[in-house]
Design a protein around this motif. Structure first.
Motif, PDB file in Angstrom:
ATOM      1  N   ILE A 121       0.803  -1.214   0.000  1.00  7.47           N
ATOM      2  CA  ILE A 121       0.000   0.000   0.000  1.00  7.47           C
ATOM      3  C   ILE A 121       0.840   1.270   0.000  1.00  7.47           C
ATOM      4  O   ILE A 121       0.300   2.357  -0.192  1.00  7.47           O
ATOM      5  CB  ILE A 121      -0.944   0.054   1.222  1.00  7.47           C
ATOM      6  N   SER A 122       2.138   1.166   0.215  1.00  6.36           N
ATOM      7  CA  SER A 122       2.913   2.380   0.462  1.00  6.36           C
ATOM      8  C   SER A 122       3.761   2.848  -0.712  1.00  6.36           C
ATOM      9  O   SER A 122       3.864   4.036  -0.959  1.00  6.36           O
ATOM     10  CB  SER A 122       3.821   2.176   1.675  1.00  6.36           C
ATOM     11  N   ARG A 123       4.413   1.954  -1.412  1.00 10.56           N
ATOM     12  CA  ARG A 123       5.446   2.372  -2.355  1.00 10.56           C
ATOM     13  C   ARG A 123       4.899   3.269  -3.462  1.00 10.56           C
ATOM     14  O   ARG A 123       5.445   4.343  -3.725  1.00 10.56           O
ATOM     15  CB  ARG A 123       6.147   1.143  -2.935  1.00 10.56           C
ATOM     16  N   THR A 124       3.855   2.853  -4.150  1.00  8.41           N
ATOM     17  CA  THR A 124       3.332   3.679  -5.246  1.00  8.41           C
ATOM     18  C   THR A 124       2.729   4.972  -4.718  1.00  8.41           C
ATOM     19  O   THR A 124       2.762   5.993  -5.410  1.00  8.41           O
ATOM     20  CB  THR A 124       2.283   2.903  -6.051  1.00  8.41           C
ATOM     21  N   ARG A 125       2.189   4.921  -3.518  1.00  4.67           N
ATOM     22  CA  ARG A 125       1.568   6.118  -2.954  1.00  4.67           C
ATOM     23  C   ARG A 125       2.595   7.208  -2.686  1.00  4.67           C
ATOM     24  O   ARG A 125       2.283   8.394  -2.733  1.00  4.67           O
ATOM     25  CB  ARG A 125       0.822   5.761  -1.659  1.00  4.67           C
ATOM     26  N   GLU A 126       3.817   6.811  -2.353  1.00  6.43           N
ATOM     27  CA  GLU A 126       4.843   7.823  -2.082  1.00  6.43           C
ATOM     28  C   GLU A 126       5.179   8.611  -3.339  1.00  6.43           C
ATOM     29  O   GLU A 126       5.360   9.828  -3.289  1.00  6.43           O
ATOM     30  CB  GLU A 126       6.092   7.156  -1.505  1.00  6.43           C
ATOM     31  N   TYR A 127       5.280   7.939  -4.469  1.00  4.23           N
ATOM     32  CA  TYR A 127       5.546   8.645  -5.723  1.00  4.23           C
ATOM     33  C   TYR A 127       4.413   9.622  -6.033  1.00  4.23           C
ATOM     34  O   TYR A 127       4.656  10.763  -6.441  1.00  4.23           O
ATOM     35  CB  TYR A 127       5.711   7.653  -6.874  1.00  4.23           C
ATOM     36  N   ALA A 128       3.180   9.171  -5.859  1.00  7.15           N
ATOM     37  CA  ALA A 128       2.033  10.035  -6.143  1.00  7.15           C
ATOM     38  C   ALA A 128       2.012  11.235  -5.210  1.00  7.15           C
ATOM     39  O   ALA A 128       1.750  12.374  -5.633  1.00  7.15           O
ATOM     40  CB  ALA A 128       0.728   9.241  -6.027  1.00  7.15           C
ATOM     41  N   ALA A 129       2.306  10.997  -3.921  1.00  4.38           N
ATOM     42  CA  ALA A 129       2.310  12.104  -2.961  1.00  4.38           C
ATOM     43  C   ALA A 129       3.452  13.070  -3.243  1.00  4.38           C
ATOM     44  O   ALA A 129       3.309  14.282  -3.054  1.00  4.38           O
ATOM     45  CB  ALA A 129       2.404  11.565  -1.539  1.00  4.38           C
ATOM     46  N   ASP A 130       4.603  12.552  -3.695  1.00  4.79           N
ATOM     47  CA  ASP A 130       5.708  13.437  -4.074  1.00  4.79           C
ATOM     48  C   ASP A 130       5.282  14.365  -5.205  1.00  4.79           C
ATOM     49  O   ASP A 130       5.530  15.581  -5.155  1.00  4.79           O
ATOM     50  CB  ASP A 130       6.921  12.616  -4.527  1.00  4.79           C
ATOM     51  N   GLU A 131       4.645  13.807  -6.235  1.00  7.48           N
ATOM     52  CA  GLU A 131       4.262  14.619  -7.389  1.00  7.48           C
ATOM     53  C   GLU A 131       3.210  15.655  -7.029  1.00  7.48           C
ATOM     54  O   GLU A 131       3.343  16.834  -7.362  1.00  7.48           O
ATOM     55  CB  GLU A 131       3.738  13.706  -8.505  1.00  7.48           C
ATOM     56  N   ILE A 132       2.174  15.223  -6.322  1.00 11.45           N
ATOM     57  CA  ILE A 132       1.119  16.164  -5.938  1.00 11.45           C
ATOM     58  C   ILE A 132       1.657  17.184  -4.944  1.00 11.45           C
ATOM     59  O   ILE A 132       1.340  18.382  -5.020  1.00 11.45           O
ATOM     60  CB  ILE A 132      -0.087  15.408  -5.355  1.00 11.45           C
ATOM     61  N   GLY A 133       2.492  16.735  -4.012  1.00 17.18           N
ATOM     62  CA  GLY A 133       3.075  17.667  -3.057  1.00 17.18           C
ATOM     63  C   GLY A 133       3.938  18.714  -3.733  1.00 17.18           C
ATOM     64  O   GLY A 133       3.939  19.892  -3.335  1.00 17.18           O
ATOM     65  N   ALA A 134       4.657  18.301  -4.779  1.00 18.66           N
ATOM     66  CA  ALA A 134       5.479  19.262  -5.527  1.00 18.66           C
ATOM     67  C   ALA A 134       4.605  20.318  -6.189  1.00 18.66           C
ATOM     68  O   ALA A 134       4.967  21.496  -6.248  1.00 18.66           O
ATOM     69  CB  ALA A 134       6.309  18.530  -6.572  1.00 18.66           C
ATOM     70  N   HIS A 135       3.454  19.911  -6.693  1.00 19.18           N
ATOM     71  CA  HIS A 135       2.535  20.878  -7.308  1.00 19.18           C
ATOM     72  C   HIS A 135       1.937  21.808  -6.249  1.00 19.18           C
ATOM     73  O   HIS A 135       1.739  22.997  -6.504  1.00 19.18           O
ATOM     74  CB  HIS A 135       1.432  20.144  -8.060  1.00 19.18           C
ATOM     75  N   ILE A 136       1.631  21.261  -5.073  1.00 19.09           N
ATOM     76  CA  ILE A 136       1.053  22.091  -4.013  1.00 19.09           C
ATOM     77  C   ILE A 136       2.049  23.156  -3.552  1.00 19.09           C
ATOM     78  O   ILE A 136       1.707  24.337  -3.403  1.00 19.09           O
ATOM     79  CB  ILE A 136       0.619  21.216  -2.820  1.00 19.09           C
TER      80      ILE A 136
END
Length: 309
Positions: A197-212
């Motif tokens: 549940i964690s590995r792919t979510r970290e990439y997604a959170a990195d990308e969205i967090g970078a946009h935020i």
């Protein structure tokens, strides 16, 4: 979708919990485990965030006690289109952070004092934006519930190991071998769920967090510094509760013990590379600190201090 996945996770871990109960006490043990798991699931859904925050000694702060940090979270939450989460501070020298809560309306962001001391202002903003991305993606429910249930399974395995329950039972046909298998496989199964549940979510959170935050390279630099320092600075609370490791932005475990099997994060180098590609696509300039910080811990005194008071 995350609610459905959470339901499947709870069902799967309940079945595993019942299996552990059977190995310990046969059919009666499985029935007791079912009752306990049902109550645990309800408790985990409503209270797992409080449990995790308590495990790490997190103290809630507000605009009066931590004005700069609180204002930063408020501004980033506004950019992310989220309600203002509760803000917590953990008195821990290791730079790290996590988010928790069953939904955006009942969420919290927790950062360590080490994070505020070690990182620059824009790097802290990148970390908080990453955690807000988890909240926006509704990752925090499944991540927090998993930490609670997996931690309980590990505790049950340790309980069986230290008490020797099941070793002298003839009625369940399992005995000592089954107990030993349970001690090994139950925490392993919980760890595999966390990895899934964690590995792919970290990439997604990195990308969205970078946009935020608008600063992908600042987040990349933060990841490099946190990863570097996490190996040098112990996080005693995380070592005591390794089932919560997947919640942090970077694995907080030292790797000195077997519980480092709970490492659930992608390689920091790969996350940094993805953020650098994102920055390049947006026309950002290279930030040398992102890569040079890896493998070369800088003493605390040489690091600029953020305006946190």
């Amino acid at each position: 979708m995350n609610y459905f996945r959470t339901a499947l996770l709870l069902a799967g871990l309940t079945a595993l919990f019942m299996g552990v109960g059977y190995l310990i006490g046969g059919a009666a043990g499985a029935f007791i485990a079912l009752i306990v798991a049902g109550g645990m699931n309800l408790f985990a859904y409503w209270n797992s965030d409080r449990m995790v925050l308590s495990m790490h000694g997190a103290q809630e702060v507000d605009a009066a006690s931590a004005p700069d940090l609180h204002a930063m979270v408020a501004e980033l939450a506004r950019r992310a289109g989220l309600p203002m989460p509760r803000v917590y501070l953990m008195d821990n020298p290791q730079p790290n952070a996590f988010a928790t809560g069953r939904n955006p309306e009942n969420s919290a962001v927790a950062v360590t004092t080490g994070l505020l001391r070690a990182l620059q202002h824009d790097e802290v903003a990148g970390v908080i934006a990453h955690e807000l991305a988890h909240i926006r993606n509704r990752d925090t429910l499944i991540m927090t519930v998993t930490a609670t249930i997996a931690g309980a399974i590990s505790m049950l395995g340790n309980f069986a190991m230290f008490t020797g329950m099941g070793g002298n039972r003839d009625n369940n046909g399992v005995g000592l071998i089954g107990t030993l298998a349970m001690v090994i496989l139950a925490p392993l199964a919980a760890m595999l769920v966390q990895m899934a549940i964690s590995r792919t979510r970290e990439y997604a959170a990195d990308e969205i967090g970078a946009h935020i935050s608008g600063e992908p390279l600042a987040l990349a630099s933060a990841l490099a510094k946190i990863s570097d320092m996490a190996h040098a600075i112990p996080n005693d609370a995380a070592e005591a509760s390794p089932a919560t490791a997947h919640m942090f932005i970077v694995n907080p475990l030292s790797g000195a013990r077997m519980d480092n099997l709970f490492s659930t994060h992608p390689a920091t180098e790969n996350r940094i590379a993805a953020l650098e590609r994102l920055a390049g696509a947006a026309g950002g300039e290279a930030r040398p600190a992102a890569r040079s910080a890896l493998g070369s811990a800088t003493p605390r005194a040489a690091r600029p201090r953020g305006p946190w008071g």
